[in-house]
Design an enzyme around this catalytic site. Structure first.
Site, PDB file in Angstrom:
ATOM      1  CE  LYS A  43     -25.618  -6.531   5.918  1.00  0.00           C
ATOM      2  NZ  LYS A  43     -25.456  -5.203   5.820  1.00  0.00           N
ATOM      3  N   GLY A  44     -29.990 -10.976   4.028  1.00  0.00           N
ATOM      4  CA  GLY A  44     -31.473 -11.168   3.773  1.00  0.00           C
ATOM      5  C   GLY A  44     -32.316 -12.504   4.472  1.00  0.00           C
ATOM      6  CG  ASP A 100     -32.594 -13.111   0.453  1.00  0.00           C
ATOM      7  OD1 ASP A 100     -32.030 -14.180  -0.320  1.00  0.00           O
ATOM      8  OD2 ASP A 100     -32.311 -11.837   0.690  1.00  0.00           O
ATOM      9  CE  LYS A 131     -36.934 -11.019  -8.151  1.00  0.00           C
ATOM     10  NZ  LYS A 131     -35.907 -10.027  -8.396  1.00  0.00           N
ATOM     11  CB  VAL A 153     -39.924  -8.034  -4.172  1.00  0.00           C
ATOM     12  CG1 VAL A 153     -40.891  -8.580  -5.071  1.00  0.00           C
ATOM     13  CG2 VAL A 153     -39.159  -9.538  -4.041  1.00  0.00           C
ATOM     14  CG  ASP A 159     -30.964  -5.295   0.947  1.00  0.00           C
ATOM     15  OD1 ASP A 159     -30.870  -6.615   0.367  1.00  0.00           O
ATOM     16  OD2 ASP A 159     -29.878  -4.561   0.488  1.00  0.00           O
ATOM     17  NE  ARG A 165     -30.582  -5.932   5.034  1.00  0.00           N
ATOM     18  CZ  ARG A 165     -30.274  -6.663   4.054  1.00  0.00           C
ATOM     19  NH1 ARG A 165     -30.782  -7.859   3.485  1.00  0.00           N
ATOM     20  NH2 ARG A 165     -29.087  -6.359   3.272  1.00  0.00           N
TER      21      ARG A 165
HETATM   22  P1  IMP Z   1     -28.995 -14.022  -7.919  1.00  0.00           P
HETATM   23  O1  IMP Z   1     -27.406 -14.445  -7.885  1.00  0.00           O
HETATM   24  O2  IMP Z   1     -29.177 -13.222  -9.310  1.00  0.00           O
HETATM   25  O3  IMP Z   1     -29.928 -15.428  -7.849  1.00  0.00           O
HETATM   26  O4  IMP Z   1     -29.398 -13.065  -7.030  1.00  0.00           O
HETATM   27  C1  IMP Z   1     -29.438 -13.467  -5.593  1.00  0.00           C
HETATM   28  C2  IMP Z   1     -29.150 -12.337  -4.472  1.00  0.00           C
HETATM   29  O5  IMP Z   1     -29.766 -11.011  -5.035  1.00  0.00           O
HETATM   30  C3  IMP Z   1     -30.365 -12.649  -3.448  1.00  0.00           C
HETATM   31  O6  IMP Z   1     -29.626 -13.378  -2.353  1.00  0.00           O
HETATM   32  C4  IMP Z   1     -30.593 -11.089  -3.331  1.00  0.00           C
HETATM   33  O7  IMP Z   1     -29.896 -10.664  -2.301  1.00  0.00           O
HETATM   34  C5  IMP Z   1     -30.412 -10.216  -4.318  1.00  0.00           C
HETATM   35  N1  IMP Z   1     -31.739 -10.198  -5.035  1.00  0.00           N
HETATM   36  C6  IMP Z   1     -32.069 -10.727  -6.153  1.00  0.00           C
HETATM   37  N2  IMP Z   1     -33.468 -10.252  -6.626  1.00  0.00           N
HETATM   38  C7  IMP Z   1     -33.778  -9.566  -5.458  1.00  0.00           C
HETATM   39  C8  IMP Z   1     -35.079  -8.781  -5.187  1.00  0.00           C
HETATM   40  O8  IMP Z   1     -36.160  -8.977  -5.976  1.00  0.00           O
HETATM   41  N3  IMP Z   1     -35.101  -7.804  -4.160  1.00  0.00           N
HETATM   42  C9  IMP Z   1     -34.042  -7.987  -3.090  1.00  0.00           C
HETATM   43  N4  IMP Z   1     -32.983  -8.703  -3.400  1.00  0.00           N
HETATM   44  C10 IMP Z   1     -32.747  -9.452  -4.504  1.00  0.00           C
HETATM   45 MG    MG Z   2     -29.093  -9.404  -0.744  1.00  0.00          MG
END
Ligand code: IMP
Ligand code: MG
Length: 177
Positions: A43-44, A100, A131, A153, A159, A165
């Site tokens: 949803k982000g 997001d 990041k 964050v 979220d 959000r």
């Molecule tokens: P990844 O697979 O580790 O790249 O994480 C992706 C998903 O984790 C993102 O689409 C977010 O929904 C969630 N996410 C990762 N870091 C954050 C954060 O700092 N705040 C909120 N959601 C996060």
């Molecule tokens: Mg998320």
């Protein structure tokens, strides 16, 4: 009333607005003469995508996908489940995935593989936040809003357990860990 868990603001509303406008202009230039399909990851990304799309001036459509990645509330595992698939086909289309945040990159890596086999004419990624210190896989989104430090964050769509959000800025969440 300010929530005590919401800490330092990393990106202010005016900085978000300015950068989103810039990204929209850049995307407009890059896709001139082509039709674009924006794929938002629920949803982000909804908040970022709807602002971004209003600054894109090429013919474009939007579709959404919902995924869940197994793991804790702050760490994704890379094992991704599709909760809602796209309504439209990607065959021969210019696809821009809008995310997001790219944290480990595992969710995005899965999406790129899953959507890549549907034969889009091109596929790029636009992420509001990355990041770099956390990235576990070799991928580089074509468009990035802001690189942020390794902090969890919230706000502007992001979220923590579905909350925050609605914040108009991106702020660090103070977790107990
Ligand atoms: P990844 O697979 O580790 O790249 O994480 C992706 C998903 O984790 C993102 O689409 C977010 O929904 C969630 N996410 C990762 N870091 C954050 C954060 O700092 N705040 C909120 N959601 C996060
Ligand atoms: Mg998320």
């Amino acid at each position: 009333m300010r929530d005590a868990a919401v800490g330092e603001i990393l990106v202010q509303p005016d900085e978000l607005a300015r950068r989103v406008r810039e990204l929209g202009r850049q995307i407009t230039r890059d896709y001139e003469g082509r039709d674009l399909l924006l794929v938002g990851v629920l949803k982000g990304a909804v908040f970022f995508l709807s602002d971004l799309m209003r600054h894109i001036d090429v013919p474009c459509e939007v579709d959404f996908m919902a995924v869940a990645s197994y793991g804790s509330s702050t760490d994704s595992s890379g094992v991704v489940r599709i909760l809602k698939d796209l309504d439209t086909t990607l065959e021969g289309r210019h696809v821009l995935i809008v995310e997001d945040i790219v944290d480990s990159g595992l969710t995005l890596q899965y999406l790129l593989r899953n959507l890549g086999v549907r034969n889009p004419a091109s596929m790029e990624v636009c992420a509001l936040l990355t990041k770099p210190a956390r990235l576990k896989v070799a991928l580089e989104p074509r468009y990035v809003g802001f690189e942020i430090p390794n902090r969890f964050v919230v706000g502007y769509g992001l979220d923590h357990v579905e909350r925050y959000r609605n914040l108009p800025y991106v702020a660090v969440l103070q977790t107990e860990e």
